[in-house]
Scaffold this motif. Structure first.
Motif, PDB file in Angstrom:
ATOM      1  N   PHE A  40       0.842  -1.196   0.000  1.00  0.00           N
ATOM      2  CA  PHE A  40       0.000   0.000   0.000  1.00  0.00           C
ATOM      3  C   PHE A  40       0.881   1.250   0.000  1.00  0.00           C
ATOM      4  O   PHE A  40       1.953   1.240   0.604  1.00  0.00           O
ATOM      5  CB  PHE A  40      -0.903   0.018   1.232  1.00  0.00           C
ATOM      6  CG  PHE A  40      -1.803  -1.179   1.339  1.00  0.00           C
ATOM      7  CD1 PHE A  40      -3.035  -1.189   0.697  1.00  0.00           C
ATOM      8  CD2 PHE A  40      -1.422  -2.305   2.051  1.00  0.00           C
ATOM      9  CE1 PHE A  40      -3.861  -2.302   0.779  1.00  0.00           C
ATOM     10  CE2 PHE A  40      -2.236  -3.421   2.140  1.00  0.00           C
ATOM     11  CZ  PHE A  40      -3.462  -3.415   1.493  1.00  0.00           C
ATOM     12  N   GLY A  41       0.445   2.292  -0.657  1.00  0.00           N
ATOM     13  CA  GLY A  41       1.132   3.579  -0.560  1.00  0.00           C
ATOM     14  C   GLY A  41       2.255   3.796  -1.560  1.00  0.00           C
ATOM     15  O   GLY A  41       2.978   4.778  -1.474  1.00  0.00           O
ATOM     16  N   ARG A  42       2.434   2.913  -2.527  1.00  0.00           N
ATOM     17  CA  ARG A  42       3.547   3.060  -3.477  1.00  0.00           C
ATOM     18  C   ARG A  42       3.425   4.340  -4.291  1.00  0.00           C
ATOM     19  O   ARG A  42       4.419   4.993  -4.579  1.00  0.00           O
ATOM     20  CB  ARG A  42       3.598   1.861  -4.415  1.00  0.00           C
ATOM     21  CG  ARG A  42       4.196   0.642  -3.746  1.00  0.00           C
ATOM     22  CD  ARG A  42       4.656  -0.366  -4.785  1.00  0.00           C
ATOM     23  NE  ARG A  42       5.182  -1.542  -4.120  1.00  0.00           N
ATOM     24  CZ  ARG A  42       4.724  -2.774  -4.318  1.00  0.00           C
ATOM     25  NH1 ARG A  42       3.749  -2.978  -5.184  1.00  0.00           N
ATOM     26  NH2 ARG A  42       5.251  -3.784  -3.688  1.00  0.00           N
ATOM     27  N   GLU A  43       2.194   4.706  -4.651  1.00  0.00           N
ATOM     28  CA  GLU A  43       2.022   5.905  -5.490  1.00  0.00           C
ATOM     29  C   GLU A  43       2.144   7.185  -4.679  1.00  0.00           C
ATOM     30  O   GLU A  43       2.827   8.112  -5.076  1.00  0.00           O
ATOM     31  CB  GLU A  43       0.641   5.878  -6.160  1.00  0.00           C
ATOM     32  CG  GLU A  43       0.650   5.148  -7.481  1.00  0.00           C
ATOM     33  CD  GLU A  43      -0.721   5.150  -8.145  1.00  0.00           C
ATOM     34  OE1 GLU A  43      -1.388   6.210  -8.139  1.00  0.00           O
ATOM     35  OE2 GLU A  43      -1.117   4.080  -8.647  1.00  0.00           O
ATOM     36  N   ILE A  44       1.485   7.216  -3.518  1.00  0.00           N
ATOM     37  CA  ILE A  44       1.447   8.463  -2.754  1.00  0.00           C
ATOM     38  C   ILE A  44       2.707   8.646  -1.915  1.00  0.00           C
ATOM     39  O   ILE A  44       3.298   9.716  -1.881  1.00  0.00           O
ATOM     40  CB  ILE A  44       0.194   8.514  -1.845  1.00  0.00           C
ATOM     41  CG1 ILE A  44      -1.069   8.527  -2.705  1.00  0.00           C
ATOM     42  CG2 ILE A  44       0.232   9.742  -0.933  1.00  0.00           C
ATOM     43  CD1 ILE A  44      -2.358   8.654  -1.923  1.00  0.00           C
ATOM     44  N   THR A  57      -7.580   7.084  -2.491  1.00  0.00           N
ATOM     45  CA  THR A  57      -7.308   8.193  -1.582  1.00  0.00           C
ATOM     46  C   THR A  57      -7.349   9.523  -2.326  1.00  0.00           C
ATOM     47  O   THR A  57      -8.020  10.473  -1.903  1.00  0.00           O
ATOM     48  CB  THR A  57      -5.930   8.000  -0.918  1.00  0.00           C
ATOM     49  OG1 THR A  57      -5.974   6.809  -0.146  1.00  0.00           O
ATOM     50  CG2 THR A  57      -5.571   9.173  -0.026  1.00  0.00           C
ATOM     51  N   LYS A  58      -6.617   9.576  -3.463  1.00  0.00           N
ATOM     52  CA  LYS A  58      -6.551  10.840  -4.218  1.00  0.00           C
ATOM     53  C   LYS A  58      -7.946  11.302  -4.634  1.00  0.00           C
ATOM     54  O   LYS A  58      -8.273  12.479  -4.538  1.00  0.00           O
ATOM     55  CB  LYS A  58      -5.704  10.638  -5.477  1.00  0.00           C
ATOM     56  CG  LYS A  58      -4.216  10.593  -5.201  1.00  0.00           C
ATOM     57  CD  LYS A  58      -3.486  10.529  -6.532  1.00  0.00           C
ATOM     58  CE  LYS A  58      -2.105   9.931  -6.367  1.00  0.00           C
ATOM     59  NZ  LYS A  58      -1.578   9.439  -7.640  1.00  0.00           N
ATOM     60  N   ASP A  65      -4.171   3.875  -3.219  1.00  0.00           N
ATOM     61  CA  ASP A  65      -3.626   5.216  -3.474  1.00  0.00           C
ATOM     62  C   ASP A  65      -4.542   6.022  -4.402  1.00  0.00           C
ATOM     63  O   ASP A  65      -4.787   7.210  -4.180  1.00  0.00           O
ATOM     64  CB  ASP A  65      -2.231   5.129  -4.098  1.00  0.00           C
ATOM     65  CG  ASP A  65      -1.259   4.338  -3.235  1.00  0.00           C
ATOM     66  OD1 ASP A  65      -1.563   3.159  -2.971  1.00  0.00           O
ATOM     67  OD2 ASP A  65      -0.236   4.905  -2.822  1.00  0.00           O
ATOM     68  N   GLN A  66      -5.024   5.354  -5.445  1.00  0.00           N
ATOM     69  CA  GLN A  66      -5.955   6.010  -6.377  1.00  0.00           C
ATOM     70  C   GLN A  66      -7.211   6.452  -5.641  1.00  0.00           C
ATOM     71  O   GLN A  66      -7.710   7.558  -5.814  1.00  0.00           O
ATOM     72  CB  GLN A  66      -6.401   5.017  -7.463  1.00  0.00           C
ATOM     73  CG  GLN A  66      -5.460   4.911  -8.629  1.00  0.00           C
ATOM     74  CD  GLN A  66      -5.884   3.776  -9.573  1.00  0.00           C
ATOM     75  OE1 GLN A  66      -6.769   2.985  -9.270  1.00  0.00           O
ATOM     76  NE2 GLN A  66      -5.232   3.715 -10.718  1.00  0.00           N
ATOM     77  N   LYS A  91       5.523   6.599  -2.037  1.00  0.00           N
ATOM     78  CA  LYS A  91       6.706   6.019  -2.681  1.00  0.00           C
ATOM     79  C   LYS A  91       7.368   4.955  -1.809  1.00  0.00           C
ATOM     80  O   LYS A  91       8.579   4.786  -1.804  1.00  0.00           O
ATOM     81  CB  LYS A  91       7.753   7.114  -3.029  1.00  0.00           C
ATOM     82  CG  LYS A  91       7.201   8.295  -3.796  1.00  0.00           C
ATOM     83  CD  LYS A  91       6.705   7.896  -5.180  1.00  0.00           C
ATOM     84  CE  LYS A  91       6.038   9.082  -5.860  1.00  0.00           C
ATOM     85  NZ  LYS A  91       4.977   8.706  -6.768  1.00  0.00           N
ATOM     86  N   TYR A 129      -0.665   2.296   6.438  1.00  0.00           N
ATOM     87  CA  TYR A 129      -1.252   3.274   5.506  1.00  0.00           C
ATOM     88  C   TYR A 129      -2.419   3.993   6.180  1.00  0.00           C
ATOM     89  O   TYR A 129      -2.521   5.218   6.151  1.00  0.00           O
ATOM     90  CB  TYR A 129      -1.722   2.550   4.250  1.00  0.00           C
ATOM     91  CG  TYR A 129      -2.221   3.456   3.146  1.00  0.00           C
ATOM     92  CD1 TYR A 129      -1.367   3.871   2.131  1.00  0.00           C
ATOM     93  CD2 TYR A 129      -3.552   3.905   3.118  1.00  0.00           C
ATOM     94  CE1 TYR A 129      -1.808   4.696   1.102  1.00  0.00           C
ATOM     95  CE2 TYR A 129      -4.000   4.730   2.110  1.00  0.00           C
ATOM     96  CZ  TYR A 129      -3.139   5.130   1.100  1.00  0.00           C
ATOM     97  OH  TYR A 129      -3.579   5.951   0.088  1.00  0.00           O
TER      98      TYR A 129
END
Lengths: 471, 411
Positions: B52-56, B307-308, B304-305, B58, B66
């Motif tokens: 989890f969290g790879r996009e937001i 969340t945004k 992440d998607q 890193k 997360y």
């Protein structure tokens, strides 16, 4: 302990008899091999109080059905079991079925059922806008209720009035002593002046243990599907097709439940296993297809569960002969009362069957009224409870209600026992939300193994991390 | 007594947390976040695996890690949270009834954000006949018992459904000492993300049986086995392919349903394709001031998607509260051939708009074509398309001609 009467079988009939006899000063024992009452046909049916329109006039079935159904309002009030008149429609889809409707109207009138009438298509549409059909026979008086709730309530009230109830107790042998019977079980042996055989689908086998041959039960399975409460508004009344001779049941029908679901079923199929409660692919499909004929608005996505029950039929496969209830004190075995072939309308007839058996016992035992008999079961009303932490989201069951179900008077402990008492887990998510919560509550209250429906049905094999240590 | 709030957020999982924090940052003072569990974080609390969290952020976090980041943001923003509270009713007038151990509460708000998440489909949804013994679990419930309650549901598992939860559970069960005989998928391709196929099945030598399903469940008290069979091209069982496998547990990972019982009762219109509310680009439903975000809208595959997008919905709700009104939808967005669904289903204002959609079957070298009426407004080639992977494309809509339909197609 020496009992006056031992009742074998904690279905609705056995429990109604136990409760009826608890009006008198008698030593009573009820035995059931399962971990809870209502585990057989009594908990696996449509939950309908029939008026008697579907059985031949003059039969014992008709007599007890009509008498029994009249007792329901009072009985349900006393026991705190919800009950509601919704009426029943027997719907003709084709012109060829119209004659049968008229014939059934005649039969019903002959049986003394007053509130019957024929509806034409506009009248049918007005009553049931979503139902397909060209005419219908309307029987206004018929009602719905929760069959397992009534069964449980009868058992609890019987216990409250002094009946001993032993669950997880299977009768393995019956011996005739001088003026009493000795019942050997896998959980002790018991003696009694009278034995009432209300063993349902096992009644012929139990009679055999007492040396009475000649009965043979043919198990006939009925499968059901359950529709989501979201569909509740699709029908107002029970909707039946016109019965087909030799089908072995009333036809696949739609029944609103007292809790707001709709049942589709039951099918009718003779099976070998007396407890073969499987559902099968072809039948589940058939239920869907036939229900669509009556109610085209059904969507597959609205099915939330499926289950099956077994009818105890005296009528052999392939025969369309009418078979009546067999209820008698065996002439060759005084004190042994057999109830065999109690299939539909056994549930509607149960209160009357209980009174009937009471009369048979009164011939041999002096029945003095039990001064402490209380016909009312203590129940908490749902509305008072709704404020509080909700354990089951779909059915909106509070923590207090689940706790009451866990601590039930019969001491039945399993997830099914809880579910049948408070409905937690019966909704559309089928326990996805409440199951972990109920498991927590069970672990807080006892160290007993958590089972799905009694011995052998353990939910867990141990702790996750302990398991890792061992292996 | 009726309480009043500017904004109510129903559900304290990743979507609700992100939306609440974003709304606060956009200036909403008076927010109430309602969560049915005793702690915030939602389903992430039982997702103890990482990724989890790879996009937001890193980096690869576990679910609880997360969630904790957003729980802390909620706490720092001083947002009022009611945990252990279940909302039992929502009306179009933005009034709710909530139940908790203190009793029943009536609350009304200027705006509501729905973030109730989703629930698992059950045995009835996939129509598996057979007996009804102990030992049939949905994957998420088993995950809950194993990870949060230290209870092991069985020893020998068959998993039906190759969605991400089923794959994650295949790995978890193996790590916890159980045997996973296989993962069955009725479709010709897996339902989960490719990375989970590699990391959860291949790395542990767990077989994946594509075009297979469970046709029967055996066992009276506890599952003793299941029958499995091959599935033909039309979805039917291929005769002669049925075989029995001995196991003590059947795990079902057969899809998720956005949890919209409250929404339906409030009169919110749902999309049959997503199971979630019909929304515009701001996440607003057909009832002005009621917004939806997260899995209640459609089932995401990467948090992440989610969340945004939930943050954007939080900001939109803040705008609504300030303005006291919002724009009404002008255009419809539709899933055309080859597309399973598109979100949002409506557009209210011109500008650059992000469309999220899924294809209905895997393919290679396919064109995604987005049309406005008959005019192609975007065309993009994709080397690989796969239903488990959500596709997001931005389209520029400088002006909207009312009644026009935006259509996404796969060619």
């Amino acid at each position: 302990m020496d009992y006056d009467v031992i009742i074998v079988g904690g279905g609705v009939v056995g429990c109604a008899i136990a409760r009826e006899l608890s009006r008198y000063r008698l030593n009573l024992l009820l035995l059931d091999k399962e971990h809870d009452v209502a585990r057989g046909a009594s908990g696996r049916n449509s939950g309908v109080v029939h008026s008697g329109v579907q059985v031949p006039p003059g039969s014992l079935k008709a007599k007890l059905n009509i008498a029994g159904s009249k007792q329901f309002p009072k009985l349900c009030r006393e026991l705190g079991v919800p009950w509601r008149r919704v009426g029943k429609l027997i719907v003709a889809q084709h012109k060829s079925e119209l004659a049968k409707l008229t014939q059934m109207l005649g039969t019903g009138k002959k049986s003394g059922i007053a509130d019957l009438k024929l509806l034409d298509k506009p009248q049918l549409k007005q009553l049931e806008p979503h139902i397909n059909g060209i005419a219908a026979l309307y029987s206004q008086g018929e009602a719905i209720f929760s069959p397992y709730m009534l069964n449980i309530a009868l058992a609890e009230n019987a216990k409250q009035n002094g009946v001993h109830i032993k669950l997880n107790t299977r009768v393995v042998g019956i011996k005739r002593l001088e003026n009493k019977f000795k019942l050997a079980t896998d959980n002790g042996s018991y003696t009694s002046r009278y034995v009432v055989n209300s063993a349902g689908v096992w009644a012929d086998k139990l009679a055999q243990m007492a040396g009475i041959t000649g009965y043979r039960i043919y198990p006939c399975r009925g499968e059901y599907r359950v529709l989501d409460k979201a569909c509740a508004k699709m029908i107002n009344s029970m909707v039946y097709p016109v019965p087909v001779a030799g089908y072995g049941g009333l036809g696949i029908h739609l029944t609103p439940t007292i809790d707001g679901n709709i049942l589709i079923g039951p099918s009718a199929e003779y099976v070998k296993g007396r407890e073969d409660y499987r559902t099968t692919g072809p039948v589940l499909n058939k239920l869907y297809r036939e229900a669509l004929q009556l109610l085209p608005a059904i969507d597959r996505r609205d099915f939330i569960a499926a289950y099956a029950g077994i009818r105890s039929k005296l009528c052999r496969p392939g025969s369309s002969r009418f078979t009546d209830f067999m209820i008698c004190e065996e002439p060759k075995l005084k004190g042994f009362i057999n109830l065999v072939g109690i299939e539909s309308p056994g549930l509607s007839a149960a209160p009357a069957i209980a009174k009937h058996v009471g009369k048979l016992i009164a011939k041999g035992l002096k029945l003095a009224p039990n001064p402490d008999f209380n016909p009312r079961r203590k129940v908490e009303t749902r509305l008072d409870n709704l404020s509080g932490e909700l354990v089951c989201r779909c059915e909106q069951v509070t923590r207090r209600e689940v706790l009451a179900a866990i601590n039930n008077p019969l001491g039945a402990s399993s997830l099914s026992a809880i579910k049948y008492r408070c409905r937690a887990g019966m909704g559309r998510c089928q326990g996805g939300y409440c199951l972990p919560r109920i498991v927590d509550m069970l672990r807080e209250t006892s160290n007993e193994e958590i089972t799905f429906h009694g011995p052998g049905s353990h939910m867990f094999i141990g702790a996750t991390k302990e398991l890792l240590k061992c292996s | 007594m009726q309480l009043k709030r500017e904004l109510m957020v129903i559900g304290g999982g990743p979507a609700g947390l992100a939306a609440a924090v974003a709304a606060r940052r956009a200036g909403v003072r008076d927010i109430l976040l309602i969560e049915r569990e005793d702690c915030l974080g939602g389903i992430l609390n039982q997702c103890i695996h990482n990724g989890f969290g790879r996009e937001i952020f890193k980096e690869s976090l576990t679910g609880p890690e997360y969630a904790q980041i957003f729980i802390e943001q909620v706490q720092l923003s001083d947002i009022e949270c009611w945990t252990g509270t279940l909302v039992t009713e929502l009306t179009a007038g933005k009034r709710i009834i909530a139940a908790n151990s203190r009793g029943l509460h009536r609350i009304c708000a200027q705006a509501v954000i729905l973030s109730m998440g989703c629930r698992e489909r059950t045995r009835a949804a996939v129509d598996i006949p057979g007996t009804r013994p102990a030992g049939i679990y949905t994957a998420g419930v088993a995950q809950n018992f194993i990870n949060l309650r230290n209870l092991m549901p069985g020893k020998r598992f068959i998993i039906l459904g190759s969605g991400d939860i089923g794959l994650i559970m295949a790995r978890r069960l193996t790590l916890e000492g159980a045997e996973v005989l296989g993962v069955l998928e009725k479709l010709p391709y897996p339902g989960g993300l490719p990375r989970n196929i590699t990391q959860c099945l291949e790395d542990f030598n767990i077989p994946l049986y594509l075009k297979h399903t469970v046709t029967d469940i055996h066992g009276k008290h506890r599952v003793s086995g299941v029958s499995i069979a091959k599935v033909g091209p039309r979805g039917g069982i291929l005769p002669g392919t049925t075989r029995k496998l001995a196991c003590d547990t059947l795990l079902l990972s057969v899809g998720l349903i956005p949890e919209n019982e409250l929404s339906k009762a409030a009169g919110i219109k749902l999309d049959r394709l997503t199971g979630g509310p019909l929304v515009d680009e701001t996440g607003q439903t057909n009832i002005p001031g009621i917004y939806a975000c997260g899995n209640v809208l459609h089932v995401y595959d990467i948090v992440d998607q989610l969340t945004k997008e939930a943050e954007a919905v939080g900001r939109a709700a803040a705008c609504y509260i300030k303005a006291g009104q919002s724009q009404l939808p002008l255009l419809r967005v539709q899933a055309g051939s080859g597309i399973k669904y598109v979100v949002p289903q409506q557009i209210s204002a011109p500008g650059k708009r992000l469309l999220s959609f899924r294809v209905d079957t895997p393919g290679q070298n396919k064109y995604i074509v987005i049309k406005s009426g008959r005019k192609i407004i975007k065309r993009q080639i994709k080397q690989r398309v796969n239903p488990p992977e959500l596709i997001q494309l931005e389209v520029n809509l400088p002006e909207l001609s009312p009644g026009n339909i935006i259509k996404v197609e796969l060619k």
